[in-house]
Design a protein around this motif. Structure first.
Motif, PDB file in Angstrom:
ATOM      1  N   PHE A 184       0.832  -1.200   0.000  1.00 50.04           N
ATOM      2  CA  PHE A 184       0.000   0.000   0.000  1.00 50.04           C
ATOM      3  C   PHE A 184       0.870   1.255   0.000  1.00 50.04           C
ATOM      4  CE2 PHE A 184      -3.508  -2.676   1.497  1.00 50.04           C
ATOM      5  CZ  PHE A 184      -4.585  -2.089   0.831  1.00 50.04           C
ATOM      6  N   LEU A 185       0.571   2.168  -0.912  1.00 46.27           N
ATOM      7  CA  LEU A 185       1.167   3.498  -0.870  1.00 46.27           C
ATOM      8  C   LEU A 185       0.180   4.499  -0.276  1.00 46.27           C
ATOM      9  CD1 LEU A 185       2.943   3.682  -4.359  1.00 46.27           C
ATOM     10  CD2 LEU A 185       3.739   2.671  -2.214  1.00 46.27           C
ATOM     11  N   ARG A 186      -1.109   4.211  -0.472  1.00 45.09           N
ATOM     12  CA  ARG A 186      -2.160   5.058   0.115  1.00 45.09           C
ATOM     13  C   ARG A 186      -3.392   4.181   0.346  1.00 45.09           C
ATOM     14  NH1 ARG A 186      -3.377  10.115  -3.308  1.00 45.09           N
ATOM     15  NH2 ARG A 186      -4.834   8.822  -4.500  1.00 45.09           N
ATOM     16  N   ARG A 187      -3.892   4.197   1.565  1.00 44.56           N
ATOM     17  CA  ARG A 187      -5.060   3.390   1.921  1.00 44.56           C
ATOM     18  C   ARG A 187      -6.245   4.325   2.131  1.00 44.56           C
ATOM     19  NH1 ARG A 187      -7.537   1.996   6.673  1.00 44.56           N
ATOM     20  NH2 ARG A 187      -8.476  -0.075   6.836  1.00 44.56           N
ATOM     21  N   SER A 188      -7.227   4.208   1.255  1.00 45.96           N
ATOM     22  CA  SER A 188      -8.358   5.119   1.343  1.00 45.96           C
ATOM     23  C   SER A 188      -9.616   4.437   0.818  1.00 45.96           C
ATOM     24  CB  SER A 188      -8.032   6.410   0.578  1.00 45.96           C
ATOM     25  OG  SER A 188      -8.921   7.447   0.928  1.00 45.96           O
ATOM     26  N   ARG A 189     -10.155   4.925  -0.325  1.00 45.91           N
ATOM     27  CA  ARG A 189     -11.416   4.399  -0.833  1.00 45.91           C
ATOM     28  C   ARG A 189     -11.395   2.884  -0.958  1.00 45.91           C
ATOM     29  NH1 ARG A 189     -12.331   2.256  -5.351  1.00 45.91           N
ATOM     30  NH2 ARG A 189     -10.616   3.245  -6.448  1.00 45.91           N
ATOM     31  N   SER A 190     -12.484   2.286  -0.522  1.00 44.06           N
ATOM     32  CA  SER A 190     -12.754   0.840  -0.601  1.00 44.06           C
ATOM     33  C   SER A 190     -11.962  -0.003   0.394  1.00 44.06           C
ATOM     34  CB  SER A 190     -12.546   0.310  -2.018  1.00 44.06           C
ATOM     35  OG  SER A 190     -13.550   0.830  -2.870  1.00 44.06           O
ATOM     36  N   TYR A 191     -11.080   0.608   1.177  1.00 47.51           N
ATOM     37  CA  TYR A 191     -10.385  -0.094   2.262  1.00 47.51           C
ATOM     38  C   TYR A 191     -10.723   0.540   3.613  1.00 47.51           C
ATOM     39  CZ  TYR A 191      -7.530  -2.284  -1.381  1.00 47.51           C
ATOM     40  OH  TYR A 191      -7.104  -2.994  -2.473  1.00 47.51           O
ATOM     41  N   ALA A 192     -10.574   1.854   3.715  1.00 49.51           N
ATOM     42  CA  ALA A 192     -10.852   2.552   4.965  1.00 49.51           C
ATOM     43  C   ALA A 192     -12.362   2.672   5.166  1.00 49.51           C
ATOM     44  CB  ALA A 192     -10.215   3.951   4.922  1.00 49.51           C
TER      45      ALA A 192
END
Length: 783
Positions: free
Chosen positions: A390-398
């Motif tokens: 992961f480089l950025r965890r946001s939409r659809s995970y958080a």
């Protein structure tokens, strides 16, 4: 059935986890009807409750089936049942959700559109044909539209849209897949599209707006498109004039843009795609995946999309609106967050017109409110082992964080405020853990305000009564100041966690290692973090054993000039490091005469910070290899060094085929007593640069040196388990090299659900706090 029969009983089932907004109640309803059981199922603030009556054997089968065969996007993390008095229900029904007290149900992430909905979207005889907001219980927005729990339509931004008779009939039909689908709507009763210019004039509405927006994109215009988590700026990926304008107006001269494709077939024309990569792209989360660009002259994607890079950030269209738009455009598009670089993604129409009116030509919007804005998630696939990072965890995970083997006291509420560079906070409530979406740098005022807004959202959502909170040691972090303010307001004592120890706690927690009996080496490398001795850490080795964490090694301190200015100027990192080893003259041409004399004076007077950061070592190497001396985005220099080293490694086809004998001498340059010396390696490196060694080979040699430092220290401390964290381990080649060298003799542990960068700091703080306060329950799996 005679309810006095001893074999007849009633059970109350309680299920927790991802059990709301995933079609769980309809699933339970259909199962109970099939088994001819009476009772009800309901959402509540603490999960799903089921009251069921029938023969005991049937109840046992029912319970076992419910907790093992639930819908694919659901997850039961806890389940229990108890025998209760029989009430004599003749049928089974879905009971209206309750809403009392503090909520402990899990917030669910947004999902892409499912295959069944896509089929209906393209079926001319279906009443939702071409409807850009088609959903069912198995797809569509969740987190972005919720303003209260439990998850029901009246507590989401779908509440204003009254269902038509057809939709209501589906909603009430237990045999329909839209039974109790809270986002259910159609062209008659649903969300309305609008298209306007950047002056809010010449509005058009309805289905034709998608075609009009596509025509604008093909003419070279920039269109802001309102998606699930916010607006994306959409532009023709092959139009260089448009891309130049987008970069200029967005103040983003070099940082790569993301691309959106309609399907896998079109992706394969532009990038190299392994089976693992394809699986990741096609997953229900639909992240941006960083993939190797194909070589050739027939690309539909301009070099301006990712200047100087060998990779492209690729995602598939994940909402019905994006799918319909790309079908009209007929080619890949740039799809980058609608913001000015460094600020949060915009989610309201008025923000687009007031802040980006100078940039966009058209605005394709709709009238469903976005409650929680979030960027697209970004994942990189490592070059050889195809390990997702992961480089950025946001939409659809958080914000969902699965922790089946991590148990926290359900009676407490904890908050961890994270760090500043990658704003992110974590929360423990009713035994559930939430890790917020990426919220940007808190040094940016708008990002800080958005961070506070998200914090307030969680306080209201869960009616939080905090027991304790954790913050970083850095006294100037905005996250620390916000935490101190909250602690004073709520009369609780803040718990400080050192930055790199928080990284280590996070990776330990992710791998269920908190109560492991063996010693574990923590390798924590990043750009910067405030150390317990007042210096700048970033090249750290910790030993974890018996619940205690101790710093055992670090890279020798070197000068860090001018603080944050050095982070933006790799040449300054190089100057500090080469001055330390007596080779600074190599860099003189990189500075003006006045700069050179001023900086040398500062060094000689010891007007600098002491630093052990590996991130700054990458900056130094980049500058020495003739790369960037001034960075225009975070991590640019490290990306350049990684790119060069990866080119070298890939030129041999596989890691097994590399000429390792060429680098064997580098092991002799490693000195780890008393701390890890920079001298021998960088003296050799400067000589190699002066002797015109190929820069790709030198960049690879640097990676090799770093890997063998880890191996030598693990061996010296007789440790078999190595856990790594920190932004440096976003470097996919470094991860692969560690796996190549360490798999036989060591057990390696990486982050699983989180990024190795500072987005995991808040989880580490939370776990450290819970461990210290004994709120963390022992995980017997590893003992």
């Amino acid at each position: 059935m005679d309810t006095k029969d001893r074999s007849f009983s009633a059970w109350h089932l309680h299920l927790r986890g991802k059990v709301q907004g995933v079609g769980f109640r309809p699933f339970v309803y259909r199962l109970a009807k099939e088994k001819k059981l009476g009772g009800w199922v309901s959402n509540d603030t603490d999960g799903v409750h089921i009251y069921v009556e029938g023969e005991k054997e049937k109840l046992q089968d029912f319970y076992l089936f419910v907790i093992t065969h639930y819908p694919p996007i659901a997850l039961v993390t806890e389940s229990s049942y108890q025998e209760v008095p029989v009430q004599g229900y003749k049928d089974f029904f879905i009971k209206e959700s309750l809403k009392e007290g503090s909520s402990s149900v899990l917030l669910l992430p947004d999902l892409d559109v499912c295959e069944q909905c896509i089929q209906e979207l393209h079926c001319p005889t279906d009443r939702r044909y071409g409807y850009p907001f088609i959903t069912c219980t198995q797809c569509g927005p969740r987190y972005s539209i919720i303003f209260a729990l439990p998850y029901d339509r009246q507590r989401t931004s779908m509440e204003p849209f009254k269902m038509c008779e057809d939709c209501q009939r589906e909603y009430q039909n237990p045999l329909d897949r839209r039974f109790f689908s809270q986002t259910n709507s159609c062209k008659k009763c649903g969300i309305e599209l609008s298209l306007s210019d950047n002056l809010k004039t010449n509005f058009s509405y309805g289905e034709q707006t998608i075609n009009q927006a596509a025509e604008a994109i093909l003419k070279g215009e920039i269109v802001a498109v309102k998606g699930i988590g916010g607006f994306l700026l959409i532009a023709d990926a092959g139009n260089e004039q448009t891309l130049k304008r987008l970069r200029e107006k967005k103040k983003r001269p070099h940082k790569p843009f993301a691309l959106m494709f309609l399907d896998i077939q079109s992706v394969k024309k532009e990038v190299e795609l392994s089976d693992e990569d394809q699986k990741l792209l096609n997953s229900r989360s639909k992240p941006i995946v960083i993939l190797d660009r194909k070589k050739g002259n027939h690309s539909l994607v301009s070099q301006l999309v990712a200047p100087g890079q060998d990779t492209l950030g690729v995602m598939l269209a994940y909402s019905p609106l994006h799918i319909l738009l790309l079908e009209h455009v007929g080619k890949p598009v740039v799809a980058t967050s609608a913001n000015v670089s460094g600020s949060p993604i915009l989610s309201m129409d008025q923000e687009i017109f007031t802040r980006l009116g100078h940039l966009v030509d058209k605005v394709l919007s709709h009238n469903r409110q976005i409650i929680v804005a979030q960027d697209d998630s970004v994942v990189i696939s490592s070059p050889f082992y195809k390990q997702p990072i992961f480089l950025r965890r946001s939409r659809s995970y958080a914000p969902f964080y699965a922790h089946e083997n991590l148990r926290l006291d359900k009676k407490i509420s904890l908050l961890a405020l994270g760090a500043d560079q990658k704003g992110c906070f974590s929360l423990c409530h009713e035994g559930n853990i939430y890790v917020s979406q990426y919220l940007g740098s808190l040094q940016n005022f708008e990002s800080e305000e958005n961070y506070k807004k998200q914090l307030n959202y969680y306080f209201l959502l869960f009616n939080l009564d905090l027991n304790s909170l954790a913050i970083d040691l850095h006294p100037a972090y905005r996250s620390t100041e916000i935490g101190l303010s909250l602690a004073a307001e709520r009369k609780i004592t803040p718990f400080y966690v050192q930055h790199h120890k928080a990284h280590f706690w996070a990776v330990l927690a992710e791998n269920d290692l908190i109560y492991d009996l063996e010693p574990i080496l923590g390798v924590i490398w990043d750009g910067t973090g405030f150390g317990e001795d007042g210096t700048i850490w970033g090249g750290e080795f910790f030993l974890y054993q018996n619940g205690k964490m101790n710093r055992i090694k670090h890279f020798s301190y070197y000068p860090l000039l001018l603080g944050d200015k050095t982070i933006k100027e790799p040449r300054l990192s190089a100057l500090g490091i080469l001055w330390k080893v007596g080779k600074e003259s190599l860099l003189k041409e990189k500075f003006s005469s006045s700069e050179w004399h001023t900086y040398l004076k500062l060094l000689n007077l010891k007007h600098y910070f002491l630093c052990s950061s590996v991130g700054r070592l990458f900056d130094c190497v980049c500058s020495m290899l003739g790369g960037y001396d001034l960075s225009t985005f975070e991590g640019q220099a490290a990306m350049e060094v990684q790119k060069l080293a990866t080119r070298y490694a890939k030129s041999f086809g596989s890691l097994d085929c590399l000429p390792w004998e060429r680098f064997a001498f580098i092991k002799k340059l490693i000195r780890t007593q008393p701390q890890i010396s920079l001298n021998d390696f960088f003296v050799w490196f400067t000589e190699a640069v002066n002797n015109h060694w190929p820069k790709e080979q030198l960049a690879f040699g640097f990676h090799y040196w770093l890997c063998w430092i880890i191996i030598q220290i693990a061996s010296a401390f007789c440790v078999k388990k190595i856990a790594v964290s920190g932004g440096v381990f976003q470097n996919a080649l470094l991860v692969d090299l560690l796996r190549f060298f360490c798999t036989k003799d060591f057990e390696l542990y990486f982050h699983r659900q989180l990024s190795p960068n500072d987005e995991n700091i808040s989880l580490g703080q939370l776990i450290a706090l819970a461990h210290e306060k004994k709120f963390l329950q022992r995980n017997y799996k590893n003992t």
